[in-house]
Design a protein around this motif. Sequence first.
Motif, PDB file in Angstrom:
ATOM      1  N   UNK A  83       0.767  -1.099  -0.035  1.00 40.70           N
ATOM      2  CA  UNK A  83      -0.170   0.219   0.075  1.00 40.70           C
ATOM      3  C   UNK A  83       1.035   1.057  -0.076  1.00 40.70           C
ATOM      4  N   UNK A  84       0.554   2.121  -0.820  1.00 41.20           N
ATOM      5  CA  UNK A  84       1.505   3.366  -0.923  1.00 41.20           C
ATOM      6  C   UNK A  84       0.586   4.612  -0.864  1.00 41.20           C
ATOM      7  N   UNK A  85       0.824   5.482   0.106  1.00 44.65           N
ATOM      8  CA  UNK A  85       0.126   6.628   0.298  1.00 44.65           C
ATOM      9  C   UNK A  85       0.453   7.634  -1.087  1.00 44.65           C
ATOM     10  N   UNK A  86      -0.524   8.357  -1.364  1.00 39.82           N
ATOM     11  CA  UNK A  86      -0.159   9.255  -2.197  1.00 39.82           C
ATOM     12  C   UNK A  86      -0.160  10.751  -1.750  1.00 39.82           C
ATOM     13  N   UNK A  87       0.598  11.126  -1.263  1.00 43.31           N
ATOM     14  CA  UNK A  87       0.704  12.583  -0.696  1.00 43.31           C
ATOM     15  C   UNK A  87       0.963  13.444  -1.979  1.00 43.31           C
ATOM     16  N   UNK A  88       0.504  14.788  -1.910  1.00 47.03           N
ATOM     17  CA  UNK A  88       0.683  15.742  -2.955  1.00 47.03           C
ATOM     18  C   UNK A  88       1.999  16.100  -3.120  1.00 47.03           C
ATOM     19  N   UNK A  89       2.597  16.473  -4.285  1.00 46.31           N
ATOM     20  CA  UNK A  89       3.894  16.730  -4.493  1.00 46.31           C
ATOM     21  C   UNK A  89       3.966  18.433  -4.089  1.00 46.31           C
ATOM     22  N   UNK A  90       5.153  18.668  -3.856  1.00 47.93           N
ATOM     23  CA  UNK A  90       5.169  20.094  -3.401  1.00 47.93           C
ATOM     24  C   UNK A  90       4.577  20.993  -4.364  1.00 47.93           C
ATOM     25  N   UNK A  91       4.952  20.992  -5.779  1.00 43.60           N
ATOM     26  CA  UNK A  91       4.613  21.828  -6.597  1.00 43.60           C
ATOM     27  C   UNK A  91       3.249  21.560  -7.129  1.00 43.60           C
ATOM     28  N   UNK A  92       2.448  20.703  -6.579  1.00 40.88           N
ATOM     29  CA  UNK A  92       1.044  20.371  -7.265  1.00 40.88           C
ATOM     30  C   UNK A  92       0.239  19.754  -6.048  1.00 40.88           C
ATOM     31  N   UNK A 142      -2.944  13.447  -8.460  1.00 42.61           N
ATOM     32  CA  UNK A 142      -1.898  13.444  -9.652  1.00 42.61           C
ATOM     33  C   UNK A 142      -0.564  12.515  -9.270  1.00 42.61           C
ATOM     34  N   UNK A 143      -0.300  12.543  -8.029  1.00 40.73           N
ATOM     35  CA  UNK A 143       0.697  11.598  -7.513  1.00 40.73           C
ATOM     36  C   UNK A 143       0.418  10.423  -7.348  1.00 40.73           C
ATOM     37  N   UNK A 144      -1.003  10.242  -7.084  1.00 40.54           N
ATOM     38  CA  UNK A 144      -1.526   8.841  -7.080  1.00 40.54           C
ATOM     39  C   UNK A 144      -1.492   7.981  -8.440  1.00 40.54           C
ATOM     40  N   UNK A 145      -1.853   9.043  -9.424  1.00 43.41           N
ATOM     41  CA  UNK A 145      -1.700   8.033 -10.852  1.00 43.41           C
ATOM     42  C   UNK A 145      -0.513   7.952 -11.256  1.00 43.41           C
ATOM     43  N   UNK A 204      -4.669  -0.772  -8.050  1.00 42.84           N
ATOM     44  CA  UNK A 204      -5.875   0.161  -7.870  1.00 42.84           C
ATOM     45  C   UNK A 204      -5.521   1.512  -7.300  1.00 42.84           C
ATOM     46  N   UNK A 205      -6.472   2.302  -7.743  1.00 43.40           N
ATOM     47  CA  UNK A 205      -6.331   3.774  -7.276  1.00 43.40           C
ATOM     48  C   UNK A 205      -7.637   4.324  -7.652  1.00 43.40           C
ATOM     49  N   UNK A 206      -8.202   5.312  -6.915  1.00 47.70           N
ATOM     50  CA  UNK A 206      -9.369   6.437  -7.186  1.00 47.70           C
ATOM     51  C   UNK A 206     -10.463   5.620  -7.976  1.00 47.70           C
ATOM     52  N   UNK A 244      -6.599   8.582  -1.662  1.00 48.88           N
ATOM     53  CA  UNK A 244      -5.017   8.910  -1.595  1.00 48.88           C
ATOM     54  C   UNK A 244      -4.404   7.576  -1.516  1.00 48.88           C
ATOM     55  N   UNK A 245      -4.680   6.549  -1.812  1.00 46.00           N
ATOM     56  CA  UNK A 245      -3.908   5.191  -1.429  1.00 46.00           C
ATOM     57  C   UNK A 245      -3.840   4.485  -2.657  1.00 46.00           C
ATOM     58  N   UNK A 246      -2.656   3.991  -3.199  1.00 42.57           N
ATOM     59  CA  UNK A 246      -2.258   2.982  -4.318  1.00 42.57           C
ATOM     60  C   UNK A 246      -2.089   1.636  -3.764  1.00 42.57           C
ATOM     61  N   UNK A 247      -2.961   0.682  -4.157  1.00 40.54           N
ATOM     62  CA  UNK A 247      -2.806  -0.783  -3.810  1.00 40.54           C
ATOM     63  C   UNK A 247      -2.226  -1.272  -4.855  1.00 40.54           C
TER      64      UNK A 247
END
Length: 302
Positions: free
Chosen positions: A228-237, A242-245, A264-266, A294-297
Amino acid sequence: MLEPATLFRHGRLLRIGTAAAVLLAVVGYVALQYVYGGKREPRCTVVSGKGDGASYTFTAEQAENAATVAAAGTSRGMPERAVTIALATALQESGLRNITHGDRDSLGLFQQRPSQGWGDERQIMDPAYSAARFYEHLADVPGYSRLPLTVAAQRVQRSGFPQAYAKHEPDAALLAAALTGRGPATFGCEGRPAAGTVPADPARVRAALARDFGREVRPSGGQGRTVTVPAPARPADDRASRRGWELAHWAVAQSSALHIERVSYDGREWRAGGSGEWRKVRAAGAAGAGRAAGEVRIVTGQ
């Protein structure tokens, strides 16, 4: 005794029969290889998120390298334009294949030369390292994001054929949009692991994430075969999606090498062995449906 004309006809029929037998043997061999494990290399396809029908199809090996190149850029805060430049350069220099030969001592994705200070052979043959070195040099080019792609690439590569980069820009732009996460569900692979590769292992997925994204991405332990990967926002975005995808497409691109079975995501899911398309799933569906926001599996194979 047969007449010469009769002998000619017999000889011709024999040659035709032999050729037909050889052709049938080849066709049969190819069919058996496909059905019983000696399948062709899995294919991947990226499509335009604009609905204009643009697409690019390539191999799993190329997809794996493209995802590593893109991650090396975004993890350093480089914009999508920089990723496009890097991908177009690698497409021209090596076809996005990590080759062990080239002009003089050129090696790897970007055909970098040990004798010119790009690193030693082992380093250059590491896609993550070679991509990072390319971005380091690109960042030193004043106003590179506003330059024509051929000019920006040439300032780094100093190629004898600088205009050759231009023909790869459309495909590189499609790849960059997907692999930086701007185009949701636009990147898919068939995802059939090649015969003879090492078994599936979630630890290898975590190691590959660390290799390509560094400390910025921290996968959790998950359960069993799941990472499982959390998908936090990037500093510039500030859009976490977007980070999740970006992470989801990265996992699909690595699916053959890492034996990834599902991503899987979103509210969407990709599965190996199919058409490579993303499908919508119910929020309360099976494991791997991406229930948490906000989680990629990522689920590895058996």
